[in-house]
Design a protein around this motif. Structure first.
Motif, PDB file in Angstrom:
ATOM      1  N   UNK A 152     -10.471  11.675  10.077  1.00  0.00           N
ATOM      2  CA  UNK A 152     -10.183  11.602   8.656  1.00  0.00           C
ATOM      3  C   UNK A 152      -9.532  10.277   8.288  1.00  0.00           C
ATOM      4  N   UNK A 153      -9.296  10.048   7.002  1.00  0.00           N
ATOM      5  CA  UNK A 153      -8.714   8.779   6.569  1.00  0.00           C
ATOM      6  C   UNK A 153      -7.332   8.565   7.176  1.00  0.00           C
ATOM      7  N   UNK A 154      -7.036   7.313   7.503  1.00  0.00           N
ATOM      8  CA  UNK A 154      -5.705   6.975   8.010  1.00  0.00           C
ATOM      9  C   UNK A 154      -4.709   7.065   6.856  1.00  0.00           C
ATOM     10  N   UNK A 155      -3.688   7.868   7.032  1.00  0.00           N
ATOM     11  CA  UNK A 155      -2.624   7.975   6.029  1.00  0.00           C
ATOM     12  C   UNK A 155      -1.467   7.076   6.459  1.00  0.00           C
ATOM     13  N   UNK A 156      -1.190   6.061   5.663  1.00  0.00           N
ATOM     14  CA  UNK A 156      -0.067   5.158   5.942  1.00  0.00           C
ATOM     15  C   UNK A 156       1.039   5.456   4.946  1.00  0.00           C
ATOM     16  N   UNK A 157       2.126   5.980   5.440  1.00  0.00           N
ATOM     17  CA  UNK A 157       3.239   6.385   4.602  1.00  0.00           C
ATOM     18  C   UNK A 157       4.452   5.535   4.930  1.00  0.00           C
ATOM     19  N   UNK A 159       8.461   5.279   5.508  1.00  0.00           N
ATOM     20  CA  UNK A 159       9.594   6.116   5.873  1.00  0.00           C
ATOM     21  C   UNK A 159      10.588   6.206   4.705  1.00  0.00           C
ATOM     22  N   UNK A 160      10.976   7.431   4.373  1.00  0.00           N
ATOM     23  CA  UNK A 160      11.965   7.657   3.330  1.00  0.00           C
ATOM     24  C   UNK A 160      11.409   7.690   1.923  1.00  0.00           C
ATOM     25  N   UNK A 161      10.121   7.385   1.744  1.00  0.00           N
ATOM     26  CA  UNK A 161       9.512   7.410   0.412  1.00  0.00           C
ATOM     27  C   UNK A 161       8.758   8.719   0.244  1.00  0.00           C
ATOM     28  N   UNK A 162       9.180   9.592  -0.689  1.00  0.00           N
ATOM     29  CA  UNK A 162       8.520  10.890  -0.863  1.00  0.00           C
ATOM     30  C   UNK A 162       7.026  10.733  -1.136  1.00  0.00           C
ATOM     31  N   UNK A 163       6.261  11.688  -0.619  1.00  0.00           N
ATOM     32  CA  UNK A 163       4.817  11.637  -0.768  1.00  0.00           C
ATOM     33  C   UNK A 163       4.313  13.029  -1.124  1.00  0.00           C
ATOM     34  N   UNK A 164       3.235  13.081  -1.883  1.00  0.00           N
ATOM     35  CA  UNK A 164       2.568  14.342  -2.228  1.00  0.00           C
ATOM     36  C   UNK A 164       1.114  14.232  -1.799  1.00  0.00           C
ATOM     37  N   UNK A 165       0.664  15.205  -1.001  1.00  0.00           N
ATOM     38  CA  UNK A 165      -0.709  15.194  -0.483  1.00  0.00           C
ATOM     39  C   UNK A 165      -1.395  16.486  -0.908  1.00  0.00           C
ATOM     40  N   UNK A 166      -2.450  16.349  -1.696  1.00  0.00           N
ATOM     41  CA  UNK A 166      -3.213  17.496  -2.171  1.00  0.00           C
ATOM     42  C   UNK A 166      -4.297  17.820  -1.148  1.00  0.00           C
ATOM     43  N   UNK A 167      -4.272  19.035  -0.608  1.00  0.00           N
ATOM     44  CA  UNK A 167      -5.271  19.473   0.364  1.00  0.00           C
ATOM     45  C   UNK A 167      -6.185  20.501  -0.310  1.00  0.00           C
ATOM     46  N   UNK A 184       4.423  18.397  -0.186  1.00  0.00           N
ATOM     47  CA  UNK A 184       5.340  17.361  -0.650  1.00  0.00           C
ATOM     48  C   UNK A 184       6.473  17.216   0.355  1.00  0.00           C
ATOM     49  N   UNK A 185       6.687  16.001   0.837  1.00  0.00           N
ATOM     50  CA  UNK A 185       7.752  15.783   1.815  1.00  0.00           C
ATOM     51  C   UNK A 185       8.130  14.303   1.854  1.00  0.00           C
ATOM     52  N   UNK A 186       9.221  14.034   2.526  1.00  0.00           N
ATOM     53  CA  UNK A 186       9.668  12.662   2.750  1.00  0.00           C
ATOM     54  C   UNK A 186       9.393  12.319   4.211  1.00  0.00           C
ATOM     55  N   UNK A 225      -6.789  13.364  12.006  1.00  0.00           N
ATOM     56  CA  UNK A 225      -6.702  11.992  11.522  1.00  0.00           C
ATOM     57  C   UNK A 225      -5.347  11.397  11.845  1.00  0.00           C
ATOM     58  N   UNK A 226      -5.267  10.082  11.810  1.00  0.00           N
ATOM     59  CA  UNK A 226      -4.006   9.382  12.068  1.00  0.00           C
ATOM     60  C   UNK A 226      -3.102   9.435  10.845  1.00  0.00           C
ATOM     61  N   UNK A 227      -1.819   9.561  11.090  1.00  0.00           N
ATOM     62  CA  UNK A 227      -0.788   9.420  10.072  1.00  0.00           C
ATOM     63  C   UNK A 227       0.249   8.450  10.635  1.00  0.00           C
ATOM     64  N   UNK A 228       0.375   7.291  10.019  1.00  0.00           N
ATOM     65  CA  UNK A 228       1.284   6.260  10.496  1.00  0.00           C
ATOM     66  C   UNK A 228       2.449   6.139   9.514  1.00  0.00           C
ATOM     67  N   UNK A 229       3.656   6.389  10.007  1.00  0.00           N
ATOM     68  CA  UNK A 229       4.853   6.232   9.182  1.00  0.00           C
ATOM     69  C   UNK A 229       5.426   4.848   9.463  1.00  0.00           C
ATOM     70  N   UNK A 230       5.373   3.989   8.453  1.00  0.00           N
ATOM     71  CA  UNK A 230       5.816   2.614   8.622  1.00  0.00           C
ATOM     72  C   UNK A 230       7.286   2.471   8.270  1.00  0.00           C
ATOM     73  N   UNK A 231       7.996   1.555   8.924  1.00  0.00           N
ATOM     74  CA  UNK A 231       9.433   1.396   8.683  1.00  0.00           C
ATOM     75  C   UNK A 231       9.730   1.023   7.234  1.00  0.00           C
ATOM     76  N   UNK A 232      10.842   1.530   6.728  1.00  0.00           N
ATOM     77  CA  UNK A 232      11.227   1.237   5.347  1.00  0.00           C
ATOM     78  C   UNK A 232      11.435  -0.256   5.132  1.00  0.00           C
TER      79      UNK A 232
END
Length: 473
Positions: free
Chosen positions: A78-83, A85-93, A134-136, A165-172
């Motif tokens: 699946x698509x790579x999700x790049x999030x 760190x510490x920034x709230x995100x909402x993902x609709x499934x 929805x999570x941080x 799929x990959x989920x990469x949490x990048x440093x703030x």
């Protein structure tokens, strides 16, 4: 109930039933009544940051070799999700998979209802409906997302499918960078069939049960030799984020003429980076490795096992201005040792020590094995044990079986404190591979309150009872 079909879920809220089978109703209400678990459909607001649609997809892994499976947004992986760190995100499934489903955000610190495991109380998404997660995101590093549905005998569902799929949490604060390029590769096995292992020559004793055997494999989106190669330049430092997204098979990877410098395991920086010839990843494990491209040519990055590589487990690495047939040579013999990436100093003393013994009850010819933790199978393992917030727990684990187990702890990171007779400290993971008849010790701090799922990440082992719920008091 005699005409029951197999459900897709394990839930700690149901009464114990053999093999955890539930009646699947056509409507969400019927499913909720049967499972006793949270079944929610939610119309997401417009501000969703990402949308994942689970739906059937035809995946051409080689010329004329088409796998019909389910995936996210029409692709596998699946698509790579790049999030951040510490920034709230909402993902609709959106669940168009045709069966009740949910998504697990593997390796993240989340409230249980957002984790994507029905056992912890995460909502189930009925077919044709959607749910907003929805999570941080935290911690930083290479994480991943995948189905956490139950599959049982259906080799087209859950982690047997293309739902990963990959989920990469990048440093703030951003990443200073130690590389020129980044390549993400997920391994997966396809075209599985159930076989009676005792019917295979040189197989296990005749009292063993059914196992899944595969006939194709990919590293990336296609079989070895098909699709575009990974093109590199001499002198580049390439970061490979590698994931074993198979349902039940460990992998060993090598790149002839090159070595892997391991800088992170399961997304967490290792205390002692090491350079290795062969990278070993059990199911659900990840590794971040740096490869210095200093040996021009056309090479195969692939499985160190001939059978797996011949099934397609590999990808071509092609240097600029180089051509010819991809080259492969067997890597030197080597063993995989977690303690090499940790520290030799002892870990902090735990507040409490808990012993866990894993055993198999063989299913016999044509039957399915059952797995136990301290003599019990899920759901009788619920709760496995209870913890108090802030305390440090040491799990002394004994794999008293002839099978390998990648043991995964949800919503927490643990420290590897002993492997066999070797003490260690500092190596942080969320999944640890336990070879047949082996022992290991891991420590975790109870710092993420709520029901916490503990299980073998082999889909068949989990479905057949190798699971338990850790509860907070």
């Amino acid at each position: 109930m005699k005409q029951e079909r197999q459900t897709c879920f394990r839930t700690g809220l149901i009464a114990p039933v053999r093999r955890r089978r539930l009646l699947l109703g056509a409507a969400a209400t019927a499913l909720a009544d049967t499972a006793g678990g949270p079944v929610l459909a939610q119309t997401p607001p417009q501000q969703a940051d990402h949308t994942l649609r689970i739906a059937p997809v035809s995946l051409e892994i080689g010329p004329g070799r088409v796998v019909r499976t389910t995936g996210y947004n029409g692709t596998v992986p699946g698509p790579v999700l790049r999030l951040r760190e510490g920034k709230p995100v909402a993902i609709n499934v959106v669940n168009d998979s045709g069966y009740p489903n949910l998504v697990h955000w593997h390796g993240l610190y989340l409230p249980p209802e957002q984790d994507g495991a029905a056992e912890e109380g995460s909502p189930i998404i009925p077919p044709g409906q959607s749910l907003l997660y929805s999570f941080t995101p935290r911690p930083t590093g290479t994480r991943w997302y995948h189905s956490h549905a139950m599959a049982m005998t259906d080799l087209s569902k859950s982690t047997y499918s293309g739902e990963f799929g990959f989920l990469v949490v990048e440093p703030a604060a951003g990443d200073p960078g130690r590389y020129e390029r980044e390549v993400l590769l997920a391994a997966h096995h396809w075209e599985g069939k159930w076989v009676s292992m005792q019917d295979i020559r040189r197989g296990p004793p005749p009292d063993n049960g059914l196992e899944a055997m595969y006939h194709a494999a990919t590293l990336g989106d296609r079989m070895l030799g098909h699709g575009e190669p990974i093109r590199v330049r001499q002198g580049e430092r390439v970061l490979f984020r590698l994931l074993n997204a198979s349902a039940s098979m460990g992998i060993s990877l090598a790149l002839p003429g090159h070595r892997f410098t391991v800088i992170a395991l399961d997304g967490n920086p290792v205390p002692t980076p090491r350079t290795v010839d062969v990278l070993r990843l059990d199911v659900a494990e990840r590794a971040d490795v740096i490869v210095e491209m200093n040996n021009p040519g056309v090479w195969v990055l692939g499985s160190a096992k001939d059978d797996d590589r011949n099934m397609g487990m590999g990808v071509v690495i092609e240097y600029a201005n180089r051509g010819g047939e991809p080259q492969w040579s067997a890597p030197p013999d080597s063993s995989w040792d977690y303690t090499a990436f940790g520290r030799s100093s002892p870990a902090a003393a735990p507040d409490e020590t808990i012993h866990l013994k894993f055993e198999k009850i063989p299913g016999g010819r044509g039957g399915y094995n059952r797995w136990t933790i301290n003599g019990k199978s899920w759901p009788d393992t619920n709760p496995l044990f209870t913890v108090r917030q802030g305390r440090r727990y040491r799990l002394v684990m004994d794999n008293h079986s002839g099978d390998e187990h990648p043991v995964h702890l949800h919503r927490h990171t643990f420290e590897v404190t002993k492997v066999g007779d070797k003490p260690s400290s500092g190596l942080m993971k969320d999944t640890i591979s336990m070879p047949r008849f082996s022992t290991a010790e891991i420590d975790f701090v109870a710092d993420d309150p709520g029901p916490t799922f503990f299980h073998c990440h082999h889909q068949d082992h989990m479905d057949e009872g190798f699971a338990g719920l850790i509860t907070y008091v």
